[in-house]
Design an enzyme around this catalytic site. Structure first.
Site, mmCIF file in Angstrom:
data_model
loop_
_atom_site.group_PDB
_atom_site.id
_atom_site.type_symbol
_atom_site.label_atom_id
_atom_site.label_comp_id
_atom_site.label_asym_id
_atom_site.label_seq_id
_atom_site.Cartn_x
_atom_site.Cartn_y
_atom_site.Cartn_z
ATOM 1 C CG HIS A 191 -4.555 73.240 -26.842
ATOM 2 N ND1 HIS A 191 -4.948 72.994 -27.372
ATOM 3 C CD2 HIS A 191 -3.960 72.146 -27.374
ATOM 4 C CE1 HIS A 191 -5.947 72.764 -26.599
ATOM 5 N NE2 HIS A 191 -4.699 71.396 -26.708
ATOM 6 C CD GLU A 435 -9.472 65.944 -22.354
ATOM 7 O OE1 GLU A 435 -8.432 66.193 -22.692
ATOM 8 O OE2 GLU A 435 -9.517 65.366 -23.596
ATOM 9 C CG ASP A 459 -8.923 70.375 -21.693
ATOM 10 O OD1 ASP A 459 -8.920 71.427 -21.970
ATOM 11 O OD2 ASP A 459 -8.278 69.241 -23.198
ATOM 12 C CB CYS A 506 -1.348 62.149 -22.291
ATOM 13 S SG CYS A 506 -2.693 62.400 -22.283
HETATM 14 C C1 PEP Z 1 -5.322 67.495 -21.772
HETATM 15 O O1 PEP Z 1 -5.958 68.170 -21.965
HETATM 16 O O2 PEP Z 1 -4.779 67.568 -20.896
HETATM 17 C C2 PEP Z 1 -4.602 66.864 -23.035
HETATM 18 C C3 PEP Z 1 -3.629 66.310 -23.110
HETATM 19 O O3 PEP Z 1 -5.104 67.027 -24.405
HETATM 20 P P1 PEP Z 1 -4.779 68.421 -24.481
HETATM 21 O O4 PEP Z 1 -3.740 69.351 -24.374
HETATM 22 O O5 PEP Z 1 -4.767 68.488 -26.318
HETATM 23 O O6 PEP Z 1 -6.291 69.494 -25.151
HETATM 24 MG MG MG Z 2 -7.635 67.787 -23.425
#
Ligand code: PEP
Ligand code: MG
Length: 582
Positions: A191, A435, A459, A506
């Site tokens: 993140h 995910e 994920d 996404c």
């Molecule tokens: C993902 O896991 O691809 C996602 C978009 O969520 P995050 O990156 O916030 O875990």
């Molecule tokens: Mg995620």
């Protein structure tokens, strides 16, 4: 000159003076002192040294009494090091003759000693270097005391080199002064890496141990396109930097002209491109770059920035700001994804016991166990929804029961608002992130219950390939192009088509232009990506036809190694959009 390679996570090439953050995230400023205060600065250094030596002696006595003299000997060795005349002499010289501040002189001198120890090729001595870092930390703690400078108080441009930055710390970086950052740890889609993209700060992570010899103030080139960090670059390297910066500016200016153009393939197929955001302010960049809306709003960042628990009204104001800026464009608000690497400092104790935070109490699991917290957010979303076109999305759903429970709580909240006569929006599409592999396995069952899917590849890759997304030691195994991932995406798109449920991708995979032909060829028509990548993605969409994308996808899916898939896709991107391959 020192060249280090890591994982490029946010593009752009910058040059500037380094600011080093140690493992305790001390900021060690390169400060010079004026001649007339040299003597008082010298006294400050010696006071700090005396205090540290006194503490070590106290520990020596205490440990000697409680555990015996062989353990106390550890501290005698530390004391000897702290009083080493060579080391002390060099610090004094840096203060007196080079006008360095005591903090900078201590850090620079001790790090040089530590580096020499690490380079002697002897494991035992290399480990003793840790004692020197410990001594440096103690001295800095004394010298900086309460006046330890905050990252948010920067006054001049710097490139941060740190062991690690948490998502919370990254969120607080002052983008007026932080030109870029590089960390020793971190992976492709940690993140912290995602936030660097959101803040549009060039970044490299996963450099491995390299900070020992850097004390701050050195010139560094940080190349977020190729994942390189060059400390004290020579003139030829500086020249290459200037050339690549000029090229980047040229390409960015050309891509900026795409902002107002349609996102449409050569054969007229419209492809929607949404933005991923973490902070309400980012929505303006989305709109400016021609996004069709917000495809992923990571709302947990409301909890990661400040020190206090956001109230219902904090949530409401943030959502309202995003919705008002977006007008009638859709905004997908993802409910809290707290846990794993996104834990607010206030509730860190609750997670302390977890051996595997990525598999622990995270995301929708936490929301379902903390209904009051969840309800505060849901109330705010429903209330704010009267100001725009909202969709609600639940993260990390791994079973049908979780999805049904989350939906039930949402219905409860609607009833409460109804009873309280508070205005809210009722007909809101409710979707989920895909995910977790279990969600893909049951995708048809989910398709009967959800209004839309969004594939979170960050994920999904982590849980499918059993690779921690933040761990650089398995970064070579964490691959978007893995055939297993392509098949999962195919399965979700197929179910979406069969049941008439829209599907978006996404995760960071869709912010990478290499994967756009593949995703379009598999049937994807909605992408949600980091705002700064939108013009690049549009460039690919506008330079390809659907039959060509299908041909590329068919070939990519016939390959059985991630490496071959990614190599093939890079070649195709170079052919379609040469400017995007740097
Ligand atoms: C993902 O896991 O691809 C996602 C978009 O969520 P995050 O990156 O916030 O875990
Ligand atoms: Mg995620």
């Amino acid at each position: 000159m020192q060249v280090r390679s890591g994982i490029p996570v946010s593009p752009g090439v910058v040059v500037g003076p380094t600011l080093v953050l140690g493992s305790e995230n001390f900021r060690i400023p390169r400060k010079f002192v004026s001649r007339d205060v040299v003597e008082s600065e010298m006294v400050r250094f010696h006071n700090a040294l005396d205090k540290v030596c006194q503490d070590i002696e106290d520990h020596e006595i205490l440990v000697g009494e409680q555990l015996g003299s062989q353990y106390a000997a550890i501290f005698s060795a530390h004391l000897q090091m702290a009083r080493d005349p060579r080391m002390v002499g060099q610090v004094e010289d840096a203060i007196r003759n080079q006008s360095n501040s005591p903090e900078y002189a201590v850090s620079r001198t001790l790090r040089k000693f530590a580096e020499q120890m690490q380079n002697l090729g002897n494991q035992y001595l290399a480990e003793r270097a840790l004692d020197i870092f410990d001594l440096e930390k103690r001295l800095l703690r004394e010298l900086l005391g309460e006046s330890r400078e905050e990252l948010s108080n920067l006054t001049e441009p710097v490139v941060i080199l740190a062991h690690d930055l948490t998502p919370g710390e990254t969120a607080m970086l002052n983008t007026d002064y932080v030109l870029g950052f590089a960390t020793e740890v971190g992976g492709h889609t940690s993140h912290t890496a995602i936030l660097a993209g959101a803040l549009e700060i060039p970044a490299v992570v996963g450099l491995g141990r390299c900070l020992a010899g850097v004390s701050g103030g050195e010139t560094v080139i940080l190349d977020g396109d190729h994942g390189q960090v060059v400390i004290d670059p020579d003139e030829a390297t500086m020249e290459r930097f200037r050339t690549s910066q000029a090229r980047n500016i040229r390409v960015s200016e050309r891509l900026a002209t795409l902002e107002t153009l349609e996102s449409e393939t050569l054969d007229g197929q419209r492809v929607q491109i949404f933005g991923n955001i973490e902070f309400p302010q980012e929505v303006e960049q989305c709109v400016k770059r021609g996004a069709d809306g917000v495809g992923l709003y990571r709302t947990e960042f409301l909890y990661l920035g400040g020190n206090k628990e956001p109230t219902e009204s904090d949530h409401y104001e943030a959502y309202k700001q995003v919705l008002s800026t977006c007008g009638d464009r859709p905004v997908v608000i993802r409910t809290l994804d707290i846990g794993a690497d996104k834990v607010p400092a206030r509730i860190r104790d609750r997670f302390a016991e977890s051996q595997n935070p990525m598999l622990g109490l995270r995301s929708i699991r936490l929301s379902l166990q903390s209904t009051p917290l969840f309800k505060v957010q849901l109330r705010a979303i429903l209330r704010a929804a009267v100001h725009g076109n909202v969709r609600i999305m639940f993260p990390l759903v791994s079973s049908l029961l979780e999805f049904r429970q989350a939906k039930m709580i949402l219905m409860d909240v609607m009833e409460d608002l109804e009873d309280e006569n508070i205005e809210f929006a009722r007909d809101i599409p409710i979707g989920m992130m895909v995910e977790v592999p279990s969600a893909v396995m049951l995708i048809e069952e989910f398709a009967r219950e959800v209004d839309f899917f969004s594939i979170g590849t960050n994920d999904l890759i982590q849980y499918t390939l059993a690779c921690d997304r933040s761990d650089p030691s398995v970064a070579n195994l964490y691959r978007s192009g893995d055939p297993s991932i392509l098949r999962m995406i195919q399965a979700v798109l197929k179910a979406g088509e069969q049941y008439g449920k829209p599907v978006t991708v996404c995760g960071q995979m869709s912010s990478d232009p290499r994967f756009v032909p593949l995703l379009l060829g598999l049937g994807l028509r909605q992408i949600s990506a980091t705002p700064h990548s939108i013009p690049r993605l549009k460039e690919v969409v506008r330079n390809i036809s659907i039959p060509e994308a299908e041909r590329i996808a068919t070939h990519a899916c016939s390959l059985d190694l991630a490496r071959d898939v990614e190599h093939y896709l890079l070649g195709e991107l170079g052919r379609l959009c040469p400017d995007l391959v740097v």
